[in-house]
Scaffold this active site. Structure first.
Site, mmCIF file in Angstrom:
data_model
loop_
_atom_site.group_PDB
_atom_site.id
_atom_site.type_symbol
_atom_site.label_atom_id
_atom_site.label_comp_id
_atom_site.label_asym_id
_atom_site.label_seq_id
_atom_site.Cartn_x
_atom_site.Cartn_y
_atom_site.Cartn_z
ATOM 1 N N CYS A 113 0.865 -1.189 0.000
ATOM 2 C CA CYS A 113 0.000 0.000 0.000
ATOM 3 C C CYS A 113 0.898 1.234 0.000
ATOM 4 O O CYS A 113 2.121 1.132 -0.019
ATOM 5 C CB CYS A 113 -0.926 -0.002 1.214
ATOM 6 S SG CYS A 113 -0.041 0.061 2.794
ATOM 7 N N ASP A 175 -15.796 0.444 2.168
ATOM 8 C CA ASP A 175 -15.203 1.395 3.102
ATOM 9 C C ASP A 175 -16.115 1.527 4.311
ATOM 10 O O ASP A 175 -17.250 1.997 4.195
ATOM 11 C CB ASP A 175 -15.009 2.751 2.412
ATOM 12 C CG ASP A 175 -14.076 3.674 3.171
ATOM 13 O OD1 ASP A 175 -13.989 3.548 4.407
ATOM 14 O OD2 ASP A 175 -13.439 4.525 2.531
ATOM 15 N N ARG A 177 -15.283 3.216 7.173
ATOM 16 C CA ARG A 177 -14.749 4.240 8.067
ATOM 17 C C ARG A 177 -15.744 5.358 8.377
ATOM 18 O O ARG A 177 -16.591 5.698 7.566
ATOM 19 C CB ARG A 177 -13.477 4.839 7.467
ATOM 20 C CG ARG A 177 -12.320 3.868 7.404
ATOM 21 C CD ARG A 177 -11.130 4.428 6.653
ATOM 22 N NE ARG A 177 -11.399 4.569 5.220
ATOM 23 C CZ ARG A 177 -10.496 4.965 4.331
ATOM 24 N NH1 ARG A 177 -9.279 5.286 4.741
ATOM 25 N NH2 ARG A 177 -10.791 5.059 3.053
#
Length: 252
Positions: A113, A175, A177
């Site tokens: 990443c 996602d 988050r």
């Protein structure tokens, strides 16, 4: 609950460093600032550090908070924090980054990443700007799926799945988050305008919808290699991240 005995001097020192930020349910307890000299590429750079605790219980004094800690097992659940540079409260221009914790990238320097690069580069950008803050979000590992689930997602990625496909196969959304608490802490530390370091429009949307004083965006691409190119392409193609120069998003 065990009652902790603490000297009045220590208690007064802590009282001056803890703020309570009320939420619709519960509260955030913010401790700091704490001087934090940081090794940034061989140079010592002086930051200020805050940490926050999210609690369902509203506690009215510092002694009650300390008594709560002994039974809270905080080491079993990481807390988020903020690394601040310069006069963050009063400076006219400030850069901020909402950085999701990445155990493999930030700590081990993984090339799968770009997270470790983004963290260190953000620190350099904020120092060069003269003012800013990095919000290090501890419950965001693997876009919110946790470290163990991220490890399983990596197994799938080593067998042909991309990042989004791997998360979805494990039963997660792309996602997971949430930025609500970080935005509340930002508002506590600064009311003046901020520029967000990000490639992710979801972070911009979260700040805008929460009424934060956001005036712009600075991109953060780099450290592109054969190890992470597909990961970065997936961010653009499937997660909506804003295009990077030098990254061919047409390659599948």
């Amino acid at each position: 609950m065990n009652q902790i005995q603490i000297e009045s001097k220590a208690l007064s020192l802590l009282e001056n460093k803890i703020k309570r930020i009320d939420k619709e349910e519960g509260a955030i307890y913010l401790v700091g600032p704490i001087q934090l000299p940081v090794n940034l590429e061989g140079r010592t750079v002086n930051f200020k550090w805050y940490c926050w605790l999210n609690s369902e219980e509203v506690m009215n004094d510092t002694k009650q908070i300390i008594d709560h800690l002994s039974s809270a097992n905080l080491a079993d659940a990481q807390q988020s924090s903020v690394l601040v540079y310069g006069d963050f409260e009063q400076s006219e221009e400030a850069l901020i980054r909402f950085h999701s914790i990445c155990h493999t990238g930030d700590i081990f320097g993984s090339k799968r990443c770009d997270c470790g690069y983004q963290l260190r580069q953000s620190m350099k950008m904020i120092e060069a700007n003269g003012s800013g803050a990095i919000f290090y979000l501890a419950n965001h590992e693997g876009r919110g799926i946790g470290l163990f689930s991220k490890a399983m997602a990596y197994v799938l990625q080593e067998n042909g799945y991309d990042t989004v496909e791997a998360n979805e196969e494990l039963g997660f959304a792309d996602d997971m988050r949430n930025y609500d608490d970080a935005i509340l802490v930002l508002k506590e530390l600064r009311n003046k305008p901020v520029t967000l370091i990000t490639n992710n429009p979801k972070k911009l949307d979260a700040l805008t919808k929460a009424g934060a004083n956001l005036i712009g965006r600075t991109p953060l691409w780099g450290d592109i290699s054969s190890y992470n190119e597909r990961y970065l392409q997936t961010k653009v193609l499937k997660s909506g991240h804003l295009q990077a120069e030098g990254l061919n998003s047409n390659d599948k």
